[in-house]
Design a protein around this motif. Structure first.
Motif, short mmCIF file in Angstrom:
data_model
loop_
_atom_site.label_atom_id
_atom_site.label_comp_id
_atom_site.label_asym_id
_atom_site.label_seq_id
_atom_site.Cartn_x
_atom_site.Cartn_y
_atom_site.Cartn_z
N SER A 10 -16.28 9.56 20.46
CA SER A 10 -16.48 10.69 21.13
C SER A 10 -17.01 11.69 20.31
O SER A 10 -17.34 11.72 19.13
N SER A 11 -16.81 13.42 20.85
CA SER A 11 -17.24 14.17 19.79
C SER A 11 -16.15 14.61 18.90
O SER A 11 -16.27 15.01 17.80
N ARG A 14 -17.20 13.41 14.77
CA ARG A 14 -17.51 14.22 13.65
C ARG A 14 -16.52 14.30 12.75
O ARG A 14 -16.60 14.64 11.47
N PHE A 33 -8.18 8.86 28.81
CA PHE A 33 -8.75 9.77 29.91
C PHE A 33 -8.57 9.38 31.33
O PHE A 33 -8.11 10.12 32.18
N HIS A 38 -5.06 13.53 28.89
CA HIS A 38 -5.48 14.54 28.36
C HIS A 38 -5.40 15.84 29.01
O HIS A 38 -5.30 16.76 28.42
N LYS A 39 -4.77 15.72 30.19
CA LYS A 39 -4.14 16.94 31.13
C LYS A 39 -2.66 16.75 31.02
O LYS A 39 -2.07 17.60 31.95
N GLY A 50 -7.22 20.82 27.20
CA GLY A 50 -6.98 19.34 27.69
C GLY A 50 -8.40 18.69 27.15
O GLY A 50 -8.96 17.86 28.07
N LYS A 51 -8.83 18.67 25.88
CA LYS A 51 -9.93 18.18 25.35
C LYS A 51 -9.51 17.61 24.28
O LYS A 51 -8.88 17.92 23.31
N VAL A 52 -10.41 16.53 23.86
CA VAL A 52 -10.32 16.01 22.23
C VAL A 52 -11.80 16.49 21.89
O VAL A 52 -12.61 16.54 22.54
N PRO A 53 -11.78 16.52 20.58
CA PRO A 53 -10.52 16.26 19.41
C PRO A 53 -9.53 17.22 19.27
O PRO A 53 -9.87 18.47 19.67
N GLU A 64 -11.26 22.18 18.49
CA GLU A 64 -12.62 22.31 18.51
C GLU A 64 -13.18 21.78 17.24
O GLU A 64 -12.96 21.99 16.08
N SER A 65 -13.98 20.71 17.42
CA SER A 65 -14.41 19.83 16.51
C SER A 65 -14.90 20.47 15.07
O SER A 65 -14.71 19.90 14.20
N1 LIG Z 1 -16.71 22.03 22.27
C1 LIG Z 1 -15.52 21.01 22.13
C2 LIG Z 1 -16.01 19.81 23.16
C3 LIG Z 1 -14.71 18.80 23.44
C4 LIG Z 1 -15.06 18.05 24.47
O1 LIG Z 1 -15.92 18.37 25.61
N2 LIG Z 1 -14.45 16.72 24.46
C5 LIG Z 1 -14.60 15.97 25.53
C6 LIG Z 1 -14.65 14.45 25.06
S1 LIG Z 1 -16.08 14.33 24.18
C7 LIG Z 1 -13.27 15.88 26.34
O2 LIG Z 1 -12.05 15.92 25.85
N3 LIG Z 1 -13.65 15.99 27.88
C8 LIG Z 1 -12.37 16.06 28.90
C9 LIG Z 1 -12.72 16.99 30.00
O3 LIG Z 1 -13.49 17.94 29.87
O4 LIG Z 1 -11.66 16.99 30.51
C10 LIG Z 1 -15.54 20.29 20.77
O5 LIG Z 1 -16.72 19.98 20.10
O6 LIG Z 1 -14.38 19.94 19.95
#
Ligand SMILES: N[C@@H](CCC(=O)N[C@@H](CS)C(=O)NCC(=O)O)C(=O)O
Length: 203
Positions: A10-11, A14, A33, A38-39, A50-53, A64-65
Protein backbone atom coordinates in the motif's frame (compact mmCIF):
# COMPACT_ATOMS: atom_id res chain seq x y z
CA UNK A 1 11.15 -0.53 18.97
CA UNK A 2 9.51 0.84 15.84
CA UNK A 3 6.17 -0.47 14.59
CA UNK A 4 4.86 0.31 11.13
CA UNK A 5 1.12 -0.07 10.52
CA UNK A 6 0.04 -1.08 7.03
CA UNK A 7 1.20 -3.39 4.29
CA UNK A 8 4.23 -3.05 2.00
CA UNK A 9 1.89 -3.16 -1.03
CA UNK A 10 0.00 0.00 0.00
CA UNK A 11 1.12 3.62 0.35
CA UNK A 12 2.90 2.32 3.47
CA UNK A 13 5.32 0.70 0.99
CA UNK A 14 7.51 3.78 0.76
CA UNK A 15 7.90 3.67 4.56
CA UNK A 16 8.76 -0.04 4.62
CA UNK A 17 11.34 0.67 1.93
CA UNK A 18 12.77 3.56 3.93
CA UNK A 19 12.99 1.37 7.03
CA UNK A 20 14.92 -1.22 5.00
CA UNK A 21 17.23 1.48 3.61
CA UNK A 22 17.81 2.82 7.12
CA UNK A 23 18.69 -0.69 8.30
CA UNK A 24 16.63 -0.24 11.44
CA UNK A 25 14.86 -3.03 13.32
CA UNK A 26 11.08 -2.75 13.23
CA UNK A 27 7.93 -4.79 13.47
CA UNK A 28 5.00 -4.56 11.08
CA UNK A 29 1.32 -4.65 11.93
CA UNK A 30 -1.11 -5.15 9.08
CA UNK A 31 -4.51 -3.54 9.41
CA UNK A 32 -7.59 -5.49 8.33
CA UNK A 33 -9.58 -3.06 6.16
CA UNK A 34 -12.36 -5.57 5.46
CA UNK A 35 -12.97 -5.88 9.18
CA UNK A 36 -12.89 -2.06 9.52
CA UNK A 37 -9.84 -2.19 11.78
CA UNK A 38 -8.58 1.11 10.32
CA UNK A 39 -11.66 2.84 11.83
CA UNK A 40 -11.46 1.01 15.17
CA UNK A 41 -11.08 2.99 18.37
CA UNK A 42 -7.67 1.45 18.97
CA UNK A 43 -6.30 2.34 15.52
CA UNK A 44 -7.83 5.86 15.51
CA UNK A 45 -5.61 6.54 18.52
CA UNK A 46 -2.63 5.77 16.28
CA UNK A 47 -3.91 7.67 13.23
CA UNK A 48 -7.02 9.81 13.75
CA UNK A 49 -7.51 9.78 9.94
CA UNK A 50 -8.17 6.04 10.04
CA UNK A 51 -5.56 5.46 7.33
CA UNK A 52 -2.31 3.59 6.92
CA UNK A 53 0.57 4.05 7.19
CA UNK A 54 1.34 5.13 10.73
CA UNK A 55 4.44 4.50 12.79
CA UNK A 56 5.20 4.32 16.46
CA UNK A 57 8.70 4.62 17.91
CA UNK A 58 8.36 3.90 21.61
CA UNK A 59 5.86 6.45 22.90
CA UNK A 60 6.09 8.58 19.78
CA UNK A 61 3.46 8.27 17.02
CA UNK A 62 3.53 9.72 13.50
CA UNK A 63 1.29 9.32 10.42
CA UNK A 64 1.45 10.49 6.75
CA UNK A 65 3.83 8.41 4.66
CA UNK A 66 6.32 11.11 3.58
CA UNK A 67 6.52 12.45 7.14
CA UNK A 68 7.08 8.92 8.49
CA UNK A 69 9.96 8.30 6.07
CA UNK A 70 11.46 11.71 6.86
CA UNK A 71 11.30 10.89 10.56
CA UNK A 72 12.89 7.46 10.09
CA UNK A 73 15.68 8.95 7.97
CA UNK A 74 16.30 11.86 10.34
CA UNK A 75 16.41 9.54 13.34
CA UNK A 76 18.28 6.55 11.90
CA UNK A 77 19.99 7.42 8.59
CA UNK A 78 20.14 11.20 8.08
CA UNK A 79 22.17 11.04 4.86
CA UNK A 80 19.00 9.76 3.15
CA UNK A 81 17.70 13.32 3.56
CA UNK A 82 20.79 14.97 2.06
CA UNK A 83 23.99 16.19 3.67
CA UNK A 84 23.47 19.93 3.64
CA UNK A 85 20.65 22.42 3.56
CA UNK A 86 20.54 22.57 -0.25
CA UNK A 87 20.56 18.81 -0.68
CA UNK A 88 17.81 18.54 1.92
CA UNK A 89 15.84 21.19 0.04
CA UNK A 90 16.09 19.23 -3.20
CA UNK A 91 15.20 15.93 -1.53
CA UNK A 92 12.13 17.66 -0.14
CA UNK A 93 11.32 19.21 -3.54
CA UNK A 94 11.32 15.84 -5.36
CA UNK A 95 9.50 14.02 -2.57
CA UNK A 96 6.69 16.58 -2.47
CA UNK A 97 6.51 16.66 -6.29
CA UNK A 98 6.11 12.88 -6.37
CA UNK A 99 2.94 12.94 -4.27
CA UNK A 100 1.57 16.40 -5.15
CA UNK A 101 1.99 16.21 -8.95
CA UNK A 102 3.07 12.84 -10.33
CA UNK A 103 0.97 10.58 -8.11
CA UNK A 104 -2.42 12.15 -8.82
CA UNK A 105 -2.95 10.99 -12.44
CA UNK A 106 -1.37 7.62 -11.69
CA UNK A 107 -3.77 6.97 -8.80
CA UNK A 108 -6.72 8.00 -11.00
CA UNK A 109 -5.69 5.34 -13.53
CA UNK A 110 -4.83 2.82 -10.80
CA UNK A 111 -8.29 3.08 -9.20
CA UNK A 112 -9.97 2.40 -12.56
CA UNK A 113 -7.67 -0.44 -13.56
CA UNK A 114 -7.28 -2.21 -10.22
CA UNK A 115 -10.37 -1.46 -8.12
CA UNK A 116 -13.16 -0.81 -10.63
CA UNK A 117 -14.52 -4.05 -12.17
CA UNK A 118 -13.98 -4.13 -15.95
CA UNK A 119 -17.63 -3.61 -17.02
CA UNK A 120 -17.82 -0.44 -14.90
CA UNK A 121 -14.37 0.88 -15.82
CA UNK A 122 -14.30 4.41 -17.26
CA UNK A 123 -11.68 4.41 -20.01
CA UNK A 124 -11.97 8.21 -20.39
CA UNK A 125 -10.60 8.68 -16.86
CA UNK A 126 -7.63 6.44 -17.72
CA UNK A 127 -7.05 8.29 -21.02
CA UNK A 128 -7.15 11.72 -19.34
CA UNK A 129 -4.78 10.52 -16.61
CA UNK A 130 -2.35 9.13 -19.20
CA UNK A 131 -2.40 12.46 -21.11
CA UNK A 132 -1.12 14.22 -17.98
CA UNK A 133 1.86 11.91 -17.54
CA UNK A 134 4.29 12.80 -20.40
CA UNK A 135 5.04 16.39 -19.26
CA UNK A 136 5.67 15.14 -15.71
CA UNK A 137 7.81 12.24 -16.85
CA UNK A 138 9.72 14.56 -19.20
CA UNK A 139 10.62 16.76 -16.22
CA UNK A 140 12.04 13.70 -14.49
CA UNK A 141 13.72 12.36 -17.64
CA UNK A 142 15.43 15.71 -18.37
CA UNK A 143 16.48 16.20 -14.75
CA UNK A 144 18.23 12.83 -14.77
CA UNK A 145 20.31 13.66 -17.88
CA UNK A 146 23.95 12.89 -17.05
CA UNK A 147 23.10 11.95 -13.46
CA UNK A 148 22.99 8.65 -11.58
CA UNK A 149 20.58 9.84 -8.89
CA UNK A 150 18.32 12.86 -8.44
CA UNK A 151 20.28 14.71 -5.76
CA UNK A 152 23.99 14.77 -4.94
CA UNK A 153 24.82 11.73 -7.11
CA UNK A 154 23.88 9.54 -4.18
CA UNK A 155 20.73 7.57 -3.40
CA UNK A 156 18.41 9.65 -1.19
CA UNK A 157 14.76 9.73 -0.24
CA UNK A 158 14.22 11.75 -3.44
CA UNK A 159 15.02 8.62 -5.46
CA UNK A 160 13.02 6.38 -3.16
CA UNK A 161 9.90 8.55 -3.13
CA UNK A 162 9.90 9.43 -6.84
CA UNK A 163 10.67 5.89 -8.04
CA UNK A 164 8.01 4.50 -5.69
CA UNK A 165 5.42 6.60 -7.55
CA UNK A 166 6.94 5.94 -11.00
CA UNK A 167 6.47 2.23 -10.15
CA UNK A 168 2.70 2.74 -10.39
CA UNK A 169 3.27 3.11 -14.19
CA UNK A 170 3.96 -0.65 -14.21
CA UNK A 171 0.70 -1.39 -12.37
CA UNK A 172 -1.34 0.69 -14.82
CA UNK A 173 0.69 -0.51 -17.84
CA UNK A 174 1.85 2.96 -18.88
CA UNK A 175 4.66 2.46 -21.39
CA UNK A 176 7.94 3.97 -20.13
CA UNK A 177 10.17 2.56 -22.88
CA UNK A 178 10.95 5.97 -24.43
CA UNK A 179 12.29 7.34 -21.12
CA UNK A 180 15.90 6.13 -21.28
CA UNK A 181 17.23 8.08 -18.30
CA UNK A 182 14.31 7.03 -16.11
CA UNK A 183 14.80 3.38 -17.03
CA UNK A 184 18.56 3.44 -16.32
CA UNK A 185 17.90 5.22 -12.99
CA UNK A 186 15.26 2.65 -12.03
CA UNK A 187 17.74 -0.16 -12.77
CA UNK A 188 20.35 1.47 -10.51
CA UNK A 189 17.76 1.79 -7.75
CA UNK A 190 16.55 -1.79 -8.25
CA UNK A 191 20.12 -3.12 -7.79
CA UNK A 192 20.32 -1.73 -4.25
CA UNK A 193 20.22 -4.06 -1.28
CA UNK A 194 17.59 -1.95 0.50
CA UNK A 195 15.35 -2.05 -2.59
CA UNK A 196 15.69 -5.82 -2.87
CA UNK A 197 14.85 -6.26 0.81
CA UNK A 198 11.76 -4.13 0.32
CA UNK A 199 10.72 -6.03 -2.84
CA UNK A 200 11.04 -9.31 -0.91
CA UNK A 201 8.47 -7.97 1.59
CA UNK A 202 5.98 -7.42 -1.25
CA UNK A 203 6.02 -11.05 -2.44
N1 LIG B 1 -1.56 10.81 2.31
C1 LIG B 1 -1.64 9.58 3.06
C2 LIG B 1 -2.57 8.64 2.32
C3 LIG B 1 -2.88 7.41 3.16
C4 LIG B 1 -3.96 6.57 2.52
O1 LIG B 1 -4.82 7.06 1.74
N2 LIG B 1 -3.94 5.28 2.86
C5 LIG B 1 -4.94 4.38 2.36
C6 LIG B 1 -4.29 3.04 2.01
S1 LIG B 1 -3.16 3.20 0.67
C7 LIG B 1 -5.94 4.12 3.47
O2 LIG B 1 -5.56 3.84 4.57
N3 LIG B 1 -7.23 4.23 3.15
C8 LIG B 1 -8.27 3.94 4.09
C9 LIG B 1 -9.39 4.92 4.00
O3 LIG B 1 -9.25 5.92 3.27
O4 LIG B 1 -10.39 4.67 4.65
C10 LIG B 1 -0.24 8.98 3.20
O5 LIG B 1 0.54 9.06 2.23
O6 LIG B 1 0.09 8.47 4.27
Amino acid sequence: MLTIYGSPQSSAGRCFWCLEEAGVEYSAKSIDFRAGEHKSEAFLKVNPNGKVPALTDGDFTIWESLAISNYVAEAYKPELLGNDVQERGLVSQWSIWSVADLQHPLIQAFIQMVFVPEPKRDQSIIDKAFEKLPPLLNTLENSLEGLSFLVAERFTLADLNVSFVVGICDDVKFDLSEYKNINAWRERIEAREGTQKYRALCK
